[in-house]
Scaffold this active site. Sequence first.
Site, PDB file in Angstrom:
ATOM      1  N   LEU A 138     -30.429-115.413  40.362  1.00 22.82           N
ATOM      2  CA  LEU A 138     -30.254-115.596  41.805  1.00 22.82           C
ATOM      3  C   LEU A 138     -30.192-114.188  42.376  1.00 22.82           C
ATOM      4  O   LEU A 138     -29.583-113.305  41.765  1.00 22.82           O
ATOM      5  CB  LEU A 138     -28.935-116.301  42.108  1.00 22.82           C
ATOM      6  CG  LEU A 138     -28.883-117.828  42.013  1.00 22.82           C
ATOM      7  CD1 LEU A 138     -27.479-118.314  42.311  1.00 22.82           C
ATOM      8  CD2 LEU A 138     -29.858-118.477  42.979  1.00 22.82           C
ATOM      9  N   ASP A 139     -30.787-113.977  43.556  1.00 23.64           N
ATOM     10  CA  ASP A 139     -30.687-112.653  44.182  1.00 23.64           C
ATOM     11  C   ASP A 139     -29.210-112.302  44.303  1.00 23.64           C
ATOM     12  O   ASP A 139     -28.375-113.189  44.468  1.00 23.64           O
ATOM     13  CB  ASP A 139     -31.266-112.664  45.602  1.00 23.64           C
ATOM     14  CG  ASP A 139     -32.680-113.220  45.632  1.00 23.64           C
ATOM     15  OD1 ASP A 139     -33.327-113.179  44.575  1.00 23.64           O
ATOM     16  OD2 ASP A 139     -33.101-113.705  46.691  1.00 23.64           O
ATOM     17  N   THR A 140     -28.923-111.011  44.286  1.00 19.29           N
ATOM     18  CA  THR A 140     -27.526-110.566  44.337  1.00 19.29           C
ATOM     19  C   THR A 140     -26.802-111.163  45.541  1.00 19.29           C
ATOM     20  O   THR A 140     -25.662-111.599  45.438  1.00 19.29           O
ATOM     21  CB  THR A 140     -27.484-109.030  44.374  1.00 19.29           C
ATOM     22  OG1 THR A 140     -28.226-108.566  43.239  1.00 19.29           O
ATOM     23  CG2 THR A 140     -26.072-108.503  44.271  1.00 19.29           C
ATOM     24  N   THR A 149     -27.557-113.895  47.156  1.00 20.25           N
ATOM     25  CA  THR A 149     -27.600-115.356  47.234  1.00 20.25           C
ATOM     26  C   THR A 149     -26.451-115.946  46.430  1.00 20.25           C
ATOM     27  O   THR A 149     -26.124-115.457  45.359  1.00 20.25           O
ATOM     28  CB  THR A 149     -28.952-115.870  46.701  1.00 20.25           C
ATOM     29  OG1 THR A 149     -29.980-115.297  47.510  1.00 20.25           O
ATOM     30  CG2 THR A 149     -29.059-117.377  46.780  1.00 20.25           C
ATOM     31  N   HIS A 191     -36.902-113.652  45.154  1.00 18.41           N
ATOM     32  CA  HIS A 191     -36.620-113.750  46.604  1.00 18.41           C
ATOM     33  C   HIS A 191     -37.499-114.777  47.292  1.00 18.41           C
ATOM     34  O   HIS A 191     -37.787-114.643  48.480  1.00 18.41           O
ATOM     35  CB  HIS A 191     -36.849-112.398  47.313  1.00 18.41           C
ATOM     36  CG  HIS A 191     -36.156-111.237  46.692  1.00 18.41           C
ATOM     37  ND1 HIS A 191     -34.797-111.234  46.455  1.00 18.41           N
ATOM     38  CD2 HIS A 191     -36.616-110.037  46.265  1.00 18.41           C
ATOM     39  CE1 HIS A 191     -34.465-110.067  45.903  1.00 18.41           C
ATOM     40  NE2 HIS A 191     -35.546-109.329  45.769  1.00 18.41           N
TER      41      HIS A 191
END
Length: 315
Positions: free
Chosen positions: A179-181, A183, A264
Amino acid sequence: GAPGAKPGARGAGPKGAGHAGPKGAGYKGAGHKGAASRGRGPAPARPREYEAAIEERNRARHDRPAVKLPKTFGEPEGERIQKVLARAGLGSRRTCEELIDQRRVEVNGEVVTEQGRRVDPERDEIRVDGLTVATQSYLFFALNKPAGVVSTMEDPEGRQCLGDYVTNRETRLFHVGRLDTETEGIILLTNHGELAHRLTHPRYGVKKTYLAALQGPLPRDLGKRLREGVQLEDGYARADHFKVVQSTGKNYLVEVSLHEGRKHIVRRMLSEAGFPVDKLVRTAFGPIALGDQKSGWLRRLTNTEVGMLMREVDL
């Protein structure tokens, strides 16, 4: 283990690691010390030849080939299936016996009809109600990842990472995808390498669901545009599903599902469509929903959830 317990500390680890090691290390009276302390004073030294003779005799006793008894005499191979099921978390042995009576248990595709059937949990495929039971010592967790946490098990730069949320360090866990940082939301952790690999492989196209906070107003055809596909620099990206969940003035909460795993991807798609994301939460990974799990909390998946994940990727 206990919080802050060192790996080898007494009481660390759930499996009674506080007990003496397998060879009775640390056990009172291990070795010959106990003999002298029985109140008889030090034992007289024995002649070395005598010691050697005893050693010889013991060795001969152990080196003798083991007698191969016919099957009926020895311990039958494998483990009783109700014991295996109970250990895998499907309930008490009594409950597991009822599952067998109800013909809901299969081993290698055959319905089990008799109690006490012996199985090899490492080799046999055991299913209950058609779902595979993870009988080996596999671990499956869902973490609600907070924003700002890096999706790796350790971070050389010392930033907060997934590993900080897993105190259970007896085995190496893999994170399933990333997961993106920034998110938040559900990320799965397991030590089942093949499952982790398949769940992130494009071939299986596991669906992921997100909740995104956007600034409106939103055009009516936004969902249609996202489903038809948005052109990004690395090819088209399509949503499987889109709906507005809530709107308060200009603030919109929308739900987007897709089976893509590119970096992303949700942020880029919405941005490309003209709606940069303020906040993004992944609410489901395949059949596993975040539900009301609090931010930063880790929970063990239930056996049914594990079975559903395995079915998703043909395991």
